[in-house]
Design an enzyme around this catalytic site. Sequence first.
Site, PDB file in Angstrom:
ATOM      1  N   ARG A   1      35.350  10.072 -39.599  1.00 44.52           N
ATOM      2  CA  ARG A   1      36.067  11.074 -40.267  1.00 44.52           C
ATOM      3  C   ARG A   1      36.156  12.363 -39.977  1.00 44.52           C
ATOM      4  O   ARG A   1      37.305  12.971 -40.090  1.00 44.52           O
ATOM      5  CB  ARG A   1      35.756  10.543 -41.839  1.00 44.52           C
ATOM      6  CG  ARG A   1      35.811   9.075 -42.357  1.00 44.52           C
ATOM      7  CD  ARG A   1      35.574   8.966 -43.755  1.00 44.52           C
ATOM      8  NE  ARG A   1      34.204   9.358 -43.792  1.00 44.52           N
ATOM      9  CZ  ARG A   1      33.614  10.788 -44.552  1.00 44.52           C
ATOM     10  NH1 ARG A   1      34.508  11.384 -44.813  1.00 44.52           N
ATOM     11  NH2 ARG A   1      32.585  10.745 -44.512  1.00 44.52           N
ATOM     12  N   ARG A   2      34.974  12.821 -39.657  1.00 47.53           N
ATOM     13  CA  ARG A   2      34.878  14.424 -39.396  1.00 47.53           C
ATOM     14  C   ARG A   2      34.988  14.851 -37.788  1.00 47.53           C
ATOM     15  O   ARG A   2      34.300  14.289 -37.255  1.00 47.53           O
ATOM     16  CB  ARG A   2      33.706  14.992 -39.881  1.00 47.53           C
ATOM     17  CG  ARG A   2      33.346  14.986 -41.627  1.00 47.53           C
ATOM     18  CD  ARG A   2      32.123  15.561 -42.115  1.00 47.53           C
ATOM     19  NE  ARG A   2      31.023  14.482 -41.728  1.00 47.53           N
ATOM     20  CZ  ARG A   2      29.703  14.882 -41.669  1.00 47.53           C
ATOM     21  NH1 ARG A   2      29.538  16.224 -41.882  1.00 47.53           N
ATOM     22  NH2 ARG A   2      28.956  14.099 -41.598  1.00 47.53           N
TER      23      ARG A   2
ATOM     24  N   LYS B   1      18.935  -7.943 -51.863  1.00 47.09           N
ATOM     25  CA  LYS B   1      17.761  -7.093 -51.448  1.00 47.09           C
ATOM     26  C   LYS B   1      17.719  -5.527 -51.869  1.00 47.09           C
ATOM     27  O   LYS B   1      16.780  -5.107 -51.972  1.00 47.09           O
ATOM     28  CB  LYS B   1      17.393  -7.397 -49.760  1.00 47.09           C
ATOM     29  CG  LYS B   1      18.310  -6.757 -49.066  1.00 47.09           C
ATOM     30  CD  LYS B   1      18.158  -5.491 -48.560  1.00 47.09           C
ATOM     31  CE  LYS B   1      19.109  -4.980 -47.493  1.00 47.09           C
ATOM     32  NZ  LYS B   1      19.056  -3.562 -47.012  1.00 47.09           N
TER      33      LYS B   1
ATOM     34  N   THR C   1      13.510  -3.440 -46.245  1.00 47.50           N
ATOM     35  CA  THR C   1      13.996  -2.604 -47.205  1.00 47.50           C
ATOM     36  C   THR C   1      13.016  -2.313 -48.334  1.00 47.50           C
ATOM     37  O   THR C   1      13.144  -1.003 -48.730  1.00 47.50           O
ATOM     38  CB  THR C   1      15.435  -3.259 -47.710  1.00 47.50           C
ATOM     39  OG1 THR C   1      16.024  -3.595 -46.753  1.00 47.50           O
ATOM     40  CG2 THR C   1      15.968  -2.063 -48.510  1.00 47.50           C
TER      41      THR C   1
ATOM     42  N   GLU D   1      23.709   1.376 -51.370  1.00 44.00           N
ATOM     43  CA  GLU D   1      24.350   0.343 -52.206  1.00 44.00           C
ATOM     44  C   GLU D   1      24.015  -0.570 -53.263  1.00 44.00           C
ATOM     45  O   GLU D   1      24.639  -0.961 -53.834  1.00 44.00           O
ATOM     46  CB  GLU D   1      24.633  -0.676 -50.845  1.00 44.00           C
ATOM     47  CG  GLU D   1      25.416  -0.472 -49.540  1.00 44.00           C
ATOM     48  CD  GLU D   1      27.115  -0.159 -49.882  1.00 44.00           C
ATOM     49  OE1 GLU D   1      27.139  -0.196 -50.944  1.00 44.00           O
ATOM     50  OE2 GLU D   1      27.814   0.090 -48.845  1.00 44.00           O
TER      51      GLU D   1
ATOM     52  N   LYS E   1      26.284  -4.242 -46.783  1.00 49.47           N
ATOM     53  CA  LYS E   1      25.451  -5.164 -47.836  1.00 49.47           C
ATOM     54  C   LYS E   1      25.510  -4.734 -48.976  1.00 49.47           C
ATOM     55  O   LYS E   1      24.846  -4.018 -49.894  1.00 49.47           O
ATOM     56  CB  LYS E   1      23.970  -5.029 -47.574  1.00 49.47           C
ATOM     57  CG  LYS E   1      23.839  -5.251 -45.778  1.00 49.47           C
ATOM     58  CD  LYS E   1      22.201  -5.069 -45.585  1.00 49.47           C
ATOM     59  CE  LYS E   1      22.087  -5.495 -44.003  1.00 49.47           C
ATOM     60  NZ  LYS E   1      20.852  -5.330 -43.489  1.00 49.47           N
TER      61      LYS E   1
ATOM     62  N   ASP F   1      15.195  -9.123 -44.186  1.00 46.40           N
ATOM     63  CA  ASP F   1      15.635  -7.785 -44.421  1.00 46.40           C
ATOM     64  C   ASP F   1      15.022  -7.232 -45.896  1.00 46.40           C
ATOM     65  O   ASP F   1      14.876  -6.209 -46.232  1.00 46.40           O
ATOM     66  CB  ASP F   1      17.295  -8.088 -44.931  1.00 46.40           C
ATOM     67  CG  ASP F   1      18.111  -6.803 -44.985  1.00 46.40           C
ATOM     68  OD1 ASP F   1      17.483  -5.766 -44.697  1.00 46.40           O
ATOM     69  OD2 ASP F   1      19.205  -7.083 -45.127  1.00 46.40           O
TER      70      ASP F   1
ATOM     71  N   ALA G   1      17.911   1.868 -39.370  1.00 46.35           N
ATOM     72  CA  ALA G   1      18.497   2.541 -38.151  1.00 46.35           C
ATOM     73  C   ALA G   1      17.779   3.603 -37.527  1.00 46.35           C
ATOM     74  O   ALA G   1      17.851   3.386 -36.363  1.00 46.35           O
ATOM     75  CB  ALA G   1      20.032   3.492 -38.911  1.00 46.35           C
TER      76      ALA G   1
ATOM     77  N   SER H   1      13.977   3.151 -46.149  1.00 44.08           N
ATOM     78  CA  SER H   1      14.904   2.428 -46.870  1.00 44.08           C
ATOM     79  C   SER H   1      15.583   3.623 -48.025  1.00 44.08           C
ATOM     80  O   SER H   1      14.804   4.166 -48.733  1.00 44.08           O
ATOM     81  CB  SER H   1      14.343   1.202 -47.512  1.00 44.08           C
ATOM     82  OG  SER H   1      15.180   0.882 -48.687  1.00 44.08           O
ATOM     83  N   ARG H   2      16.951   3.663 -47.913  1.00 42.76           N
ATOM     84  CA  ARG H   2      17.385   4.403 -48.907  1.00 42.76           C
ATOM     85  C   ARG H   2      17.337   3.739 -50.315  1.00 42.76           C
ATOM     86  O   ARG H   2      17.150   4.621 -51.315  1.00 42.76           O
ATOM     87  CB  ARG H   2      19.004   4.504 -48.701  1.00 42.76           C
ATOM     88  CG  ARG H   2      19.439   5.160 -47.525  1.00 42.76           C
ATOM     89  CD  ARG H   2      20.874   5.124 -47.301  1.00 42.76           C
ATOM     90  NE  ARG H   2      21.359   5.034 -45.831  1.00 42.76           N
ATOM     91  CZ  ARG H   2      22.591   5.212 -45.405  1.00 42.76           C
ATOM     92  NH1 ARG H   2      23.511   4.854 -46.392  1.00 42.76           N
ATOM     93  NH2 ARG H   2      22.822   5.275 -44.093  1.00 42.76           N
TER      94      ARG H   2
END
Length: 336
Positions: free
Chosen positions: A36-37, A195, A252, A285, A110, A248, A144, A258-259
């Site tokens: 996008r940027r 998850k 996670t 998410e 996800k 997963d 990631a 993990s966010r």
Amino acid sequence: MTHASVRAAVFSAGSWGTAMAKVLADAGSSVVVHARRPEIADGINTTRRNPGYFPDVELPSNLTATTDPAAALAGADFLVLSIPAQSLRTSLAAWAPHIGPGTVVVSLMKGIEQHSGLRASQVITEVTGLPEHRVAVLSGPNLAREIMAGQPAAATVACPDEDAARRFQQACHTPYFRPYTSADVIGCELGGAVKNVIALAVGIATGMGLGDNATAMLITRGLAEATRLAAAMGADPATLAGLAGVGDLVATCSSPLSRNRTFGTHLGKGMSVKEATAATRQTTEGVKSAAAVLELARAHGVEMPITDVISALLHEQVTLDQAAAALMQRPPKPER
């Protein structure tokens, strides 16, 4: 189609999109990332690095970037989508006219769409009009940062069309990334969505200092919740015992990368949802999907107590102490 002739368009240039783009390029595919940027696209093209997410990792020469969706999709065999689940419908509507007649769309997302309760693959078919056999999903324990470092990982590629699943499997198979195939799209998507909610719970427990026993309990009972919902919605319960389910879930819930776990840890330490959002910075998410997952559970008559409590906490309907008490004070029953 020879392996080297595979062309993949990856939308967009966030952390997971960049990691999957690198995997595809390392496997020999020609990859164009849609950013996008302009500064991100320019950085990838001129310095071989994504300055917004991984400025320390060099990208392969067969990976380029553009801000033009039509250019990114020109001749693409695969459109790989890695964007926030809640913005998928709007973004994809703008990109859909550029999708070629033979392009297979692969979802890395996800999450469950709020209000509609649709999985990402369902939103894709609804917005684009594509048949189900041209929509695949990839899910698994895929942090990631580790993948960008070339550390070993595996995932499940699910699609009703076995040939399409195999073709994408070949397009992203590298010495460090091992994809398996499946026909169970529902199971893979629900495993990935649920998850994230369970990882929030684990993060909260970690932030509250509740110990490893509590973490193990939440992971185990969280898997039971995901499996019950997936089975009720037509998935194969065995899928939830695989990479897209327990694999997963463990990654996670266990990793500080993990966010969702990190967001939960902020909450467990006393931050408000708003403060945790600011501290986490990237899309989480599970925060957006928790209520939607709970609505799916209710619609299918499935009991999901952890998801119920997390949704209530995110909507500030209960306090941290009330949430912990609610999980531990449920009536005892047989394990299943």
